[in-house]
Design an enzyme around this catalytic site. Structure first.
Site, PDB file in Angstrom:
ATOM      1  N   HIS A   1       0.021  -0.567  -0.342  1.00 32.04           N
ATOM      2  CA  HIS A   1      -1.365  -0.093  -0.296  1.00 32.04           C
ATOM      3  C   HIS A   1      -1.433   1.429  -0.193  1.00 32.04           C
ATOM      4  O   HIS A   1      -0.498   2.098   0.273  1.00 32.04           O
ATOM      5  CB  HIS A   1      -2.103  -0.710   0.891  1.00 32.04           C
ATOM      6  CG  HIS A   1      -1.507  -0.350   2.219  1.00 32.04           C
ATOM      7  ND1 HIS A   1      -1.737   0.861   2.831  1.00 32.04           N
ATOM      8  CD2 HIS A   1      -0.679  -1.034   3.040  1.00 32.04           C
ATOM      9  CE1 HIS A   1      -1.089   0.909   3.973  1.00 32.04           C
ATOM     10  NE2 HIS A   1      -0.430  -0.230   4.129  1.00 32.04           N
TER      11      HIS A   1
ATOM     12  N   GLU B   1       1.435  -7.098   6.723  1.00 35.21           N
ATOM     13  CA  GLU B   1       2.374  -6.165   7.345  1.00 35.21           C
ATOM     14  C   GLU B   1       3.078  -6.842   8.516  1.00 35.21           C
ATOM     15  O   GLU B   1       2.595  -7.838   9.067  1.00 35.21           O
ATOM     16  CB  GLU B   1       1.604  -4.924   7.815  1.00 35.21           C
ATOM     17  CG  GLU B   1       2.408  -3.861   8.554  1.00 35.21           C
ATOM     18  CD  GLU B   1       3.562  -3.311   7.746  1.00 35.21           C
ATOM     19  OE1 GLU B   1       4.556  -4.055   7.552  1.00 35.21           O
ATOM     20  OE2 GLU B   1       3.487  -2.139   7.329  1.00 35.21           O
TER      21      GLU B   1
END
Length: 249
Positions: free
Chosen positions: A12, A90
């Site tokens: 990202h 994550e």
């Protein structure tokens, strides 16, 4: 037999907490203006290199979802199937979530800081349920009991790889170009598997924000080029160095 499709990995764009140098983990933060621009540029790079994706996989966190949307829009591929899973999230940073990296390093020392941040099998202390940055009340994770309380990279490998082999590989085997928009540590987990990196090797791998990484794979799902190929190698090298330097100062 159909040719194996291409795999494109994308971390990202810069998040609000990347910019503030805070441990983020499963805390759901947005992108900075820079991060949004990185996402748009990543889509342009994907189109310029004729890697237009047929399907996209991403996490349940907005920084990845927003990056994916902006990249697909930039590449004129908003119409392709999008599949989201917590398994691409994550790494959960436990009680470190929300803490300043430089302050954490100063408090606990370089060795402990690096063990928590980059070692393969050392998780941070678990987050307390019901605390400010925990996810136990988040409806996204109701089916998995609120998610983990902490993770090391080995834990991310254990949750992500079965999804990759059981779901994503099926698209690659029929020749689809697959775009995975995820996070620094979930992508490190996948790269460790693809490149057959040792536990010691993975410590030194840093993945920059917003720069697509291409893998062409053989029929055994092994890379033709170990480490893959960044679509903007110069920017990737600078970005990886910046990631490595987080926590200094």
């Amino acid at each position: 037999m159909a040719n194996t499709g291409s795999l494109v990995l994308l971390r990202h764009g810069e998040s609000d907490w990347n910019a503030l140098n805070l441990f983020t983990g499963w805390v759901d933060v947005g992108l900075t203006d820079k991060g949004q621009a990185e996402a748009v540029r990543s889509g342009e790079l994907i189109a310029e290199h004729d890697l237009l994706p047929d399907v996209l996989y991403t996490s349940l966190l907005r920084r990845a979802i927003t990056t994916a949307h902006l990249a697909l829009d930039s590449a004129d591929r908003l119409w392709i199937p999008v599949r989201r899973s917590w398994r691409l999230n994550e790494r959960h940073y436990g009680a470190l979530q929300g803490l300043d990296k430089a302050e954490t390093k100063a408090r606990y020392g370089e060795e402990q800081f690096m063990a928590w941040r980059r070692s393969y099998d050392t998780p941070p202390p678990p987050i307390e349920r019901g605390s400010q940055f925990s996810q136990d009340a988040d409806p996204r994770y109701a089916d998995i009991g609120g998610g983990p309380l902490t993770e090391c990279l080995a834990d991310v490998v254990a949750r992500f790889l079965p999804y990759f082999t059981d779901v994503i590989v099926g698209d690659l085997r029929v020749g689809k170009t697959v775009l995975i928009v995820a996070h620094g540590n979930s992508l490190r987990a996948l790269v460790k598997h693809l490149d057959q990196m040792s536990d010691d090797e993975i410590v030194g791998l840093n993945i920059p924000t917003g720069i697509p990484l291409r893998y062409d794979l053989d029929s055994a799902m092994r890379p033709l080029v170990r480490g893959g190929t960044y679509l903007d190698p110069e920017a990737a090298a600078a970005g990886a160095a910046a990631v490595a330097g987080q926590g200094r100062g």
